[in-house]
Design a protein around this motif. Structure first.
Motif: not given
Length: 315
Positions: A107-114, A195-202, A214-216, A228-234
């Motif tokens: 599972p990808i969880m939040d995209g990190s190893a946290a 991370f990734g680019f919206m232009r590559d999604v399709e 997803s943005l999550e 485009i993530n509302m919370e920005g970068l960590r």
């Protein structure tokens, strides 16, 4: 040593479970971690497949490196997206664990190893009575491919130096370097997201990838070359820190932590795997060592041991 090395192998204090979705499959998946005996290593078992074989977390088991690292047979028993989990186990010093997974992807969880760090902290780490062995780099080993490169070099500790260079103002050229131990990993690396680019999604969806993205669970760069993530970068340089996280996970497939420096420029899963194979295929480039005793909590001496014991690492 630049980073303190520990004398004995570890496993988990007890069983722990995580659930989430596969970033590429888009399907729910649950993963169970079980304590394991000394010299077991990291072993995956697909519990959703009858009679499935165990898949050892070793470079010899790599079955794919497209957008993630996958272990096993791509047409049969395999487990993909193992890199964030493997980085965590290596950084926190978990040598032995049996992992049951009910799908073909961690599972990808939040995209990190946290989340993996939190799960291990929940049950703690149990010391075992068998000495831990390390791979000590003895000479430079370098791999180059179309302007990208990766190399191992001797170093008094475990160090990563990673540089990325993207044709995007949101990322650009970033460099991050650190001698990595558990504290550095927790504070500076574990929370960096994929991370990734919206232009590559399709294009990715059409190829069967990123169906669960997803943005999550990803930092997404939009059409205006901005996050485009509302919370920005960590972190200001979260992109390169995540690439370091990936590299740590890929190199953990050596079967042991290495003593040396890994450097890369514009690297990725495929290049990381090639560099690791290059190191392990040159018997003059490394040696297997373990600690002999400790003085006041610090490693006193590292000595070479018989590498034949670790033959399964070899390719």
């Amino acid at each position: 040593m630049g980073v303190e090395l520990h004398e004995y192998q570890n496993t988990l204090g007890s069983r722990v479970t995580l659930s989430g979705i596969g970033v590429h499959s888009g399907k729910p998946v649950t993963i169970h971690f079980h304590p394991a005996d000394s010299d077991t290593g990291i072993v995956f078992q697909r519990v959703d497949r009858t009679g499935g074989r165990e898949i050892r977390a070793l470079v010899s088991e790599i079955g794919g490196t497209d957008l993630c690292t996958a272990l096993g047979d791509p047409a049969g028993d395999h487990v993909a997206t193992v890199e964030h989990l493997m980085a965590t186990l290596s950084a926190l010093g978990v040598d032995n664990v049996a992992i049951e997974v009910d799908g073909n992807e961690v599972p990808i969880m939040d995209g990190s190893a946290a989340a993996f760090v939190e799960a291990i902290d929940q049950v703690g780490i149990q010391r075992l009575d068998t000495k831990r062995r390390y791979i000590r780099v003895l000479k430079p080993v370098r791999i180059e491919n179309r302007g990208s490169w990766a190399e191992f070099r001797p170093h008094d500790g475990t160090r990563f130096e990673v540089e990325i260079d993207f044709d995007s103002p949101a990322i650009g050229r970033q460099h991050y370097a650190a001698d990595v131990d558990a504290d550095v990993f927790r504070r500076d690396i574990a929370r960096a997201r994929t991370f990734g680019f919206m232009r590559d999604v399709e294009h990715l969806w059409a190829a069967g990838y990123a169906l669960g993205s997803s943005l999550e669970n990803s930092v997404v760069i939009g059409e205006g070359d901005s996050v485009i993530n509302m919370e920005g970068l960590r972190y200001d340089n979260e992109f390169v820190r995540h690439k370091m996280l990936d590299a740590m996970g890929d190199l953990a497939l050596a079967g042991a932590r290495f003593i040396g420096c890994f450097r890369s420029y514009r690297g990725g899963h495929r290049l990381n795997a090639a560099a690791l194979r290059g190191l392990l295929s040159d018997r003059s480039a490394f040696e297997i060592v373990e600690t002999t005793h400790r003085e006041r909590g610090r490693v006193a001496e590292m000595v070479a041991v018989n590498a034949a014991v670790y033959a399964p690492w070899m390719i």
